[in-house]
Design a protein around this motif. Sequence first.
Motif, PDB file in Angstrom:
ATOM      1  N   ALA A 179      31.071  49.155  34.204  1.00 30.08           N
ATOM      2  CA  ALA A 179      31.981  47.903  34.246  1.00 30.08           C
ATOM      3  C   ALA A 179      31.619  47.241  35.588  1.00 30.08           C
ATOM      4  O   ALA A 179      31.211  47.644  36.538  1.00 30.08           O
ATOM      5  CB  ALA A 179      33.292  48.278  34.399  1.00 30.08           C
ATOM      6  N   ASN A 180      31.258  45.803  35.107  1.00 33.84           N
ATOM      7  CA  ASN A 180      30.905  44.862  36.191  1.00 33.84           C
ATOM      8  C   ASN A 180      32.156  43.893  36.262  1.00 33.84           C
ATOM      9  O   ASN A 180      32.647  43.011  35.275  1.00 33.84           O
ATOM     10  CB  ASN A 180      29.411  44.255  35.770  1.00 33.84           C
ATOM     11  N   PHE A 181      32.633  43.827  37.649  1.00 36.61           N
ATOM     12  CA  PHE A 181      33.455  42.781  37.811  1.00 36.61           C
ATOM     13  C   PHE A 181      32.721  41.406  38.527  1.00 36.61           C
ATOM     14  O   PHE A 181      31.955  41.650  39.420  1.00 36.61           O
ATOM     15  CB  PHE A 181      34.595  43.358  38.952  1.00 36.61           C
ATOM     16  N   GLU A 182      33.207  40.099  38.174  1.00 33.75           N
ATOM     17  CA  GLU A 182      32.752  39.167  38.863  1.00 33.75           C
ATOM     18  C   GLU A 182      33.983  38.580  39.572  1.00 33.75           C
ATOM     19  O   GLU A 182      34.962  38.212  39.036  1.00 33.75           O
ATOM     20  CB  GLU A 182      32.211  38.064  37.928  1.00 33.75           C
ATOM     21  N   LEU A 183      33.881  38.539  41.234  1.00 26.07           N
ATOM     22  CA  LEU A 183      35.068  37.913  41.785  1.00 26.07           C
ATOM     23  C   LEU A 183      34.731  36.945  42.736  1.00 26.07           C
ATOM     24  O   LEU A 183      33.416  36.733  43.224  1.00 26.07           O
ATOM     25  CB  LEU A 183      35.630  38.929  42.609  1.00 26.07           C
ATOM     26  N   PRO A 184      35.459  35.541  42.627  1.00 24.71           N
ATOM     27  CA  PRO A 184      35.227  34.511  43.436  1.00 24.71           C
ATOM     28  C   PRO A 184      35.685  34.797  44.682  1.00 24.71           C
ATOM     29  O   PRO A 184      36.555  34.357  45.176  1.00 24.71           O
ATOM     30  CB  PRO A 184      35.826  33.503  42.759  1.00 24.71           C
ATOM     31  N   ALA A 185      34.670  35.393  45.617  1.00 21.69           N
ATOM     32  CA  ALA A 185      35.107  35.913  46.856  1.00 21.69           C
ATOM     33  C   ALA A 185      34.114  36.321  47.944  1.00 21.69           C
ATOM     34  O   ALA A 185      32.962  36.698  47.276  1.00 21.69           O
ATOM     35  CB  ALA A 185      36.198  36.980  46.710  1.00 21.69           C
TER      36      ALA A 185
END
Length: 595
Positions: A179-185
């Motif tokens: 699973a790949n998460f994209e976080l604006p952080a």
Amino acid sequence: MRWDQWRRQIGLGLTTVISCILLTTVSNAQTSPIEVNVLRQGEEITLNGEQLPISWRQWEANGTTHLGITDTAAQQWLGLELLSSNNPQVQPVWWFGGENRSAYRLTAQHLQGNRYLDLTPILNETTEQLSVLDNQLEITTTPAEIQNIRLGKQSWGQRIVIDLDRPLLWQVKEGQEQANFELPAFTASRISQQFSPNPKATEEKADHSLLVVKPKGNQTQLQVNLPDTFHLRVSTLTKPARLVIDLRPDDLQAKQIHWAEGIHWRQDYLSLTDATFAVTWLELEPQVANLNFTPIWTNPQQMQGIARLTKTGKANDVWIAINGGFFNRDTQLPLGAIKREGEWYSSPILNRGAIAWDNQGQMIMDRLRYEETLRTDTGQTFALQALNSGYVQSGIARYTPAWGVTYTPLTDQETVVVVENSRVERLVTGNLSQEQRIPIPSNGYVLTIRKQPELASAFKIGTALQLEGQNFPGYFERYPNIMAAGPLLIKNGQVVLDAEGENFSSAFINQKAHRSAIALNRQGKILLVAIGDGIGRKGPTLAEETALLKRLGAVEALNLDGGSSTSLYLGGELINRSPATSARIHNGIGIYRND
């Protein structure tokens, strides 16, 4: 343009700025019918530069302007957790909220076949810039900062906790193994180095660390590797803001959502004697919700083609859909009955289970055969092998304009007979290529002769032909719409599972896999059911599927295509699985509201 400026200004020109969104809570949301005016709309959102296929609407109701996206997209793409609800006009949402698990009660509005949630309270907390460009909603959020990452083992699996300085919206793409998460952080270098990719990993030998952190400026990607039979359960906490990623075999969270009048969305774990399975289902009351059912498929111009159910559902403008019958994945052609508004697009095969319905709400399930007989003016009679089907046998098959504009041979050495106005017009013989396209006349059909070339002598040019067709059982004649799959599981409240009798292989019969089914209960409600993995094991066998449907109260039930094809669609998205894990399918049953 910053959020506070965006709220006050109407922009025109190349970039059009939405105007006058009022930031309101919706604890006093209206439940009675109200007049709704759609102001702007689009089918795509750009979030921090990434394009997402999310339907959005700006609408006005009771003097208040709302900006929303579909509820299923909010859950699938933005990390909002939809909670149980009994009011279609109000949707509780968990997103970095308080301990009462209903921090946000968002206005919900059905518009053009979807259910939209007014996200302005959440956008108010996260958004730095908001604009519209060519009907595309562009959202730029204020970057957060990842302050710490903690890993821990639990009795049920493993937990990853991401400590943040503020709430954020995120996207996750879950596959079978990763699973790949994209976080604006932002991520501090000390954290990214701690979870950096294995320098020895190559394309041939992947990095099997539980977590890999990849900073990209003010964006951070989290790569989470999933152990076998484990799935993601993602949640958020507040004070301080935390993103919690659990890897566990029992990832499904129980919920009951009253999605619309006569439409209930439910999911839970259901137990049998030896196993417990994740089940997602829709309970439909067609008369209450004013619903119509229709067979749907990928390409409206022909019967060849496969696509994910999300694409097919959107292309057919349906509210709800479930994958349907079997098909040949190589040729992308149907293997079973599809009949719509009285016209056969593909005939039944192998006396398999089917569901039929009319436009007055009557529905039946049974095993189905369809036989066509062809007579020539010379007195010869032929039983046709199939009508508009990818199921190939020796003999004569017939293809009509419902199949498409042209017919392409499915085997070598076919003889094709072109029939117009019930007379043979020409024969196409020789070594026909499987890439050759033979036009199907709009006022006739084509016959194809396979492995019996001697039959061609009966079809001289000018020969008059007469067709007769018959369903078995005969009462299927009363129903203009049919979809077949099989096996038939439950009939008149009794288990009638006979997969061997419907010519399914022993491997199929004993397989443990995801399952799709359509069923009726004693109250006349229709159940669309998607059954996933069991806890610590693969999905159910056909016998286990039947037992689960009995637990749901089914008195009639038909198994549909399963495995990676198992797809349950609501409001523009799949609700039973991550879209990345779903296969492309040929057909399904679509449901729309009869407004």
